[in-house]
Design a protein around this motif. Sequence first.
Motif, PDB file in Angstrom:
ATOM      1  N   MET A   1      12.645  24.225  19.803  1.00  0.00           N
ATOM      2  CA  MET A   1      11.617  25.226  20.059  1.00  0.00           C
ATOM      3  C   MET A   1      11.775  25.768  21.474  1.00  0.00           C
ATOM      4  SD  MET A   1       8.166  22.882  20.518  1.00  0.00           S
ATOM      5  CE  MET A   1       8.096  21.600  21.778  1.00  0.00           C
ATOM      6  N   ARG A   2      11.167  26.906  21.698  1.00  0.00           N
ATOM      7  CA  ARG A   2      11.164  27.516  23.018  1.00  0.00           C
ATOM      8  C   ARG A   2       9.808  27.285  23.679  1.00  0.00           C
ATOM      9  NH1 ARG A   2      14.172  33.442  22.448  1.00  0.00           N
ATOM     10  NH2 ARG A   2      16.301  32.578  22.279  1.00  0.00           N
ATOM     11  N   VAL A   3       9.848  26.793  24.925  1.00  0.00           N
ATOM     12  CA  VAL A   3       8.618  26.452  25.630  1.00  0.00           C
ATOM     13  C   VAL A   3       8.575  27.208  26.952  1.00  0.00           C
ATOM     14  CG1 VAL A   3       7.181  24.602  26.554  1.00  0.00           C
ATOM     15  CG2 VAL A   3       8.682  24.151  24.599  1.00  0.00           C
ATOM     16  N   LEU A   4       7.523  27.964  27.140  1.00  0.00           N
ATOM     17  CA  LEU A   4       7.295  28.668  28.391  1.00  0.00           C
ATOM     18  C   LEU A   4       6.291  27.863  29.203  1.00  0.00           C
ATOM     19  CD1 LEU A   4       7.813  31.241  30.080  1.00  0.00           C
ATOM     20  CD2 LEU A   4       5.804  32.244  28.959  1.00  0.00           C
ATOM     21  N   ILE A   5       6.673  27.499  30.430  1.00  0.00           N
ATOM     22  CA  ILE A   5       5.819  26.686  31.296  1.00  0.00           C
ATOM     23  C   ILE A   5       5.421  27.529  32.494  1.00  0.00           C
ATOM     24  CG2 ILE A   5       5.650  24.600  32.688  1.00  0.00           C
ATOM     25  CD1 ILE A   5       7.666  23.276  30.879  1.00  0.00           C
ATOM     26  N   GLY A   6       4.123  27.761  32.652  1.00  0.00           N
ATOM     27  CA  GLY A   6       3.634  28.581  33.755  1.00  0.00           C
ATOM     28  C   GLY A   6       3.114  27.743  34.896  1.00  0.00           C
ATOM     29  N   THR A   7       3.399  28.194  36.122  1.00  0.00           N
ATOM     30  CA  THR A   7       2.946  27.468  37.312  1.00  0.00           C
ATOM     31  C   THR A   7       2.572  28.439  38.411  1.00  0.00           C
ATOM     32  OG1 THR A   7       3.524  25.811  38.981  1.00  0.00           O
ATOM     33  CG2 THR A   7       5.281  27.255  38.235  1.00  0.00           C
ATOM     34  N   GLY A   8       1.599  28.042  39.214  1.00  0.00           N
ATOM     35  CA  GLY A   8       1.334  28.755  40.446  1.00  0.00           C
ATOM     36  C   GLY A   8       2.458  28.502  41.431  1.00  0.00           C
ATOM     37  N   PRO A   9       2.634  29.387  42.421  1.00  0.00           N
ATOM     38  CA  PRO A   9       3.778  29.283  43.333  1.00  0.00           C
ATOM     39  C   PRO A   9       3.558  28.296  44.479  1.00  0.00           C
ATOM     40  CG  PRO A   9       2.519  31.240  43.860  1.00  0.00           C
ATOM     41  CD  PRO A   9       1.840  30.608  42.670  1.00  0.00           C
ATOM     42  N   LEU A  10       3.216  27.069  44.119  1.00  0.00           N
ATOM     43  CA  LEU A  10       3.012  26.010  45.105  1.00  0.00           C
ATOM     44  C   LEU A  10       3.672  24.736  44.603  1.00  0.00           C
ATOM     45  CD1 LEU A  10      -0.772  26.544  45.933  1.00  0.00           C
ATOM     46  CD2 LEU A  10       1.152  27.098  47.410  1.00  0.00           C
ATOM     47  N   CYS A  11       4.310  24.007  45.515  1.00  0.00           N
ATOM     48  CA  CYS A  11       4.990  22.769  45.117  1.00  0.00           C
ATOM     49  C   CYS A  11       4.031  21.797  44.458  1.00  0.00           C
ATOM     50  CB  CYS A  11       5.629  22.115  46.342  1.00  0.00           C
ATOM     51  SG  CYS A  11       7.017  23.052  47.046  1.00  0.00           S
ATOM     52  N   GLY A  12       2.829  21.669  45.002  1.00  0.00           N
ATOM     53  CA  GLY A  12       1.877  20.721  44.451  1.00  0.00           C
ATOM     54  C   GLY A  12       1.430  21.043  43.043  1.00  0.00           C
ATOM     55  N   HIS A  13       1.591  22.298  42.630  1.00  0.00           N
ATOM     56  CA  HIS A  13       1.245  22.692  41.267  1.00  0.00           C
ATOM     57  C   HIS A  13       2.443  22.547  40.326  1.00  0.00           C
ATOM     58  CE1 HIS A  13      -2.549  25.173  42.298  1.00  0.00           C
ATOM     59  NE2 HIS A  13      -2.258  24.394  43.310  1.00  0.00           N
ATOM     60  N   PHE A  14       3.623  22.846  40.847  1.00  0.00           N
ATOM     61  CA  PHE A  14       4.826  22.839  40.013  1.00  0.00           C
ATOM     62  C   PHE A  14       5.434  21.447  39.855  1.00  0.00           C
ATOM     63  CE2 PHE A  14       9.585  23.219  40.234  1.00  0.00           C
ATOM     64  CZ  PHE A  14       9.777  23.491  38.889  1.00  0.00           C
ATOM     65  N   PHE A  15       5.505  20.670  40.913  1.00  0.00           N
ATOM     66  CA  PHE A  15       6.222  19.402  40.864  1.00  0.00           C
ATOM     67  C   PHE A  15       5.739  18.467  39.747  1.00  0.00           C
ATOM     68  CE2 PHE A  15       7.909  19.283  45.537  1.00  0.00           C
ATOM     69  CZ  PHE A  15       8.745  20.333  45.232  1.00  0.00           C
ATOM     70  N   PRO A  16       4.430  18.355  39.475  1.00  0.00           N
ATOM     71  CA  PRO A  16       4.017  17.460  38.380  1.00  0.00           C
ATOM     72  C   PRO A  16       4.504  17.906  37.003  1.00  0.00           C
ATOM     73  CG  PRO A  16       2.178  17.911  39.861  1.00  0.00           C
ATOM     74  CD  PRO A  16       3.270  18.861  40.236  1.00  0.00           C
ATOM     75  N   LEU A  17       4.912  19.181  36.869  1.00  0.00           N
ATOM     76  CA  LEU A  17       5.401  19.680  35.587  1.00  0.00           C
ATOM     77  C   LEU A  17       6.885  19.402  35.365  1.00  0.00           C
ATOM     78  CD1 LEU A  17       3.722  23.212  35.632  1.00  0.00           C
ATOM     79  CD2 LEU A  17       2.925  21.190  34.396  1.00  0.00           C
ATOM     80  N   VAL A  18       7.604  19.098  36.429  1.00  0.00           N
ATOM     81  CA  VAL A  18       9.060  18.976  36.331  1.00  0.00           C
ATOM     82  C   VAL A  18       9.485  17.874  35.354  1.00  0.00           C
ATOM     83  CG1 VAL A  18      11.165  18.414  37.616  1.00  0.00           C
ATOM     84  CG2 VAL A  18       9.494  20.020  38.577  1.00  0.00           C
ATOM     85  N   PRO A  19       8.918  16.662  35.423  1.00  0.00           N
ATOM     86  CA  PRO A  19       9.344  15.635  34.451  1.00  0.00           C
ATOM     87  C   PRO A  19       9.096  16.045  32.997  1.00  0.00           C
ATOM     88  CG  PRO A  19       8.231  14.611  36.308  1.00  0.00           C
ATOM     89  CD  PRO A  19       8.004  16.087  36.444  1.00  0.00           C
ATOM     90  N   LEU A  20       7.987  16.738  32.729  1.00  0.00           N
ATOM     91  CA  LEU A  20       7.716  17.190  31.365  1.00  0.00           C
ATOM     92  C   LEU A  20       8.727  18.249  30.947  1.00  0.00           C
ATOM     93  CD1 LEU A  20       5.957  17.185  28.834  1.00  0.00           C
ATOM     94  CD2 LEU A  20       4.475  18.879  29.949  1.00  0.00           C
ATOM     95  N   ALA A  21       9.047  19.170  31.864  1.00  0.00           N
ATOM     96  CA  ALA A  21      10.035  20.201  31.542  1.00  0.00           C
ATOM     97  C   ALA A  21      11.383  19.579  31.213  1.00  0.00           C
ATOM     98  CB  ALA A  21      10.161  21.180  32.714  1.00  0.00           C
ATOM     99  N   TRP A  22      11.765  18.580  31.984  1.00  0.00           N
ATOM    100  CA  TRP A  22      13.047  17.931  31.717  1.00  0.00           C
ATOM    101  C   TRP A  22      13.014  17.079  30.452  1.00  0.00           C
ATOM    102  CZ3 TRP A  22      17.771  18.845  32.557  1.00  0.00           C
ATOM    103  CH2 TRP A  22      18.162  19.579  33.680  1.00  0.00           C
ATOM    104  N   ALA A  23      11.873  16.503  30.144  1.00  0.00           N
ATOM    105  CA  ALA A  23      11.758  15.747  28.884  1.00  0.00           C
ATOM    106  C   ALA A  23      11.932  16.689  27.695  1.00  0.00           C
ATOM    107  CB  ALA A  23      10.399  15.053  28.817  1.00  0.00           C
ATOM    108  N   LEU A  24      11.369  17.884  27.796  1.00  0.00           N
ATOM    109  CA  LEU A  24      11.539  18.869  26.728  1.00  0.00           C
ATOM    110  C   LEU A  24      13.001  19.278  26.598  1.00  0.00           C
ATOM    111  CD1 LEU A  24       8.347  20.951  27.487  1.00  0.00           C
ATOM    112  CD2 LEU A  24       8.864  19.910  25.256  1.00  0.00           C
ATOM    113  N   ARG A  25      13.660  19.510  27.709  1.00  0.00           N
ATOM    114  CA  ARG A  25      15.072  19.899  27.667  1.00  0.00           C
ATOM    115  C   ARG A  25      15.932  18.763  27.116  1.00  0.00           C
ATOM    116  NH1 ARG A  25      17.570  23.199  32.561  1.00  0.00           N
ATOM    117  NH2 ARG A  25      18.811  23.933  30.814  1.00  0.00           N
TER     118      ARG A  25
END
Length: 379
Positions: free
Chosen positions: A1-25
């Motif tokens: 499936m294709r997953v679009l992940i949206g984040t605000g332009p701040l490290c503190g908002h994006f960094f917690p999403l990185v492990p989930l994004a990589w788990a999906l990949r």
Amino acid sequence: MRVLIGTGPLCGHFFPLVPLAWALRAAGHEVRIAAPADFAPTVTAAGLPVAPTAGELPFGRFMFHDRTGARIPPPPDTATRTERLVHSGHGWGRLAAATLPGTLALIDDWRPDLVVSEATEYAGQLAAAARGLPSVRVDWLSPMPEYRIGARTELAPELAELGLGGELPRPTRTLTLRPDPAQDATALRYVPYTGRAVQPDWALGPRTRPRVCLTLGSMLPTIGRLDFPGRLAGLMDALTGEGLEVVVAVDEAVARRWDPLPPGVRAAGWLPLELVAPACDVVISHAGMGSTLTTAVHGVPQLVLPQTADQFANAEWLVAQDAGQRLLPGESGTDDVVRAVRDLLDEPVWAKSATALAERIAAQATPAAVVPLLEQLVG
């Protein structure tokens, strides 16, 4: 499936999403990170593909200026904490208004099957609802309902134009980084990611005296009206004067002000907290979500000095876990900080409670374990 992940332009908002994004990949799914163009280098540094949804959108532009570019006065000194958070929610709403056209176009062109948004990324939440796509919201330690009030008011024109009524759309599923989730949310284990991370040699060796990590995050020491670099310097002097070893995790530009480092300060600069916290006996922070949870994962007692935004809610949560102490503005003088650090070091109950909290976090579903739940939303 294709997953679009949206984040605000701040490290503190994006960094917690990185492990989930990589788990999906890693599970074989396609992922795109939706963010303003000036945040693209941070996304690609995490090894993830970015799809810009707007041009440059620095934090100060959308948080401190209205849609015409006019400066917005801050809340008065008499404003309550709730009023200040609602005020900030308008800023996150302005960010969403600026990125919404690009997000809608991206969905129409790339056709994702699922949209995931961090708590303050409202453009993805609106766009998913408008296009009839399942959506997931990833909440922090607090879902920040006050932000949603301000964002809802700010985004009233966009909600009406998209035919979404007067409320922000509810996600199909809510994930939360809180290990004690509400009934309508699913716990997602927090896995620390702090950007570039080089293991400091000193962090692997034995320590001959108690070590304290001092950090106020990536933003507070570089913006705002208060002299945070000066505050850090005062705390360094007081803590080293107590015979403690200190490391300071702070922006490099701030750290260069202390060249050479004062005696007793082991290191200062951009230090990866995920590698530094396990080598410390106490971590002092601003109660930012990333700092609080990264330290909690490693079972280290904390002293938190909340200053703004969700930091007060994070501090309340930490105190409720008995894994640290909180000093509010007005009660966090240098002597107060030193006394609290001494108590955290001298009383074994703090380390015991911090270890118990780390065990509770480790028991939550990992990002890899959550992927099948997201797959079920697509069918």
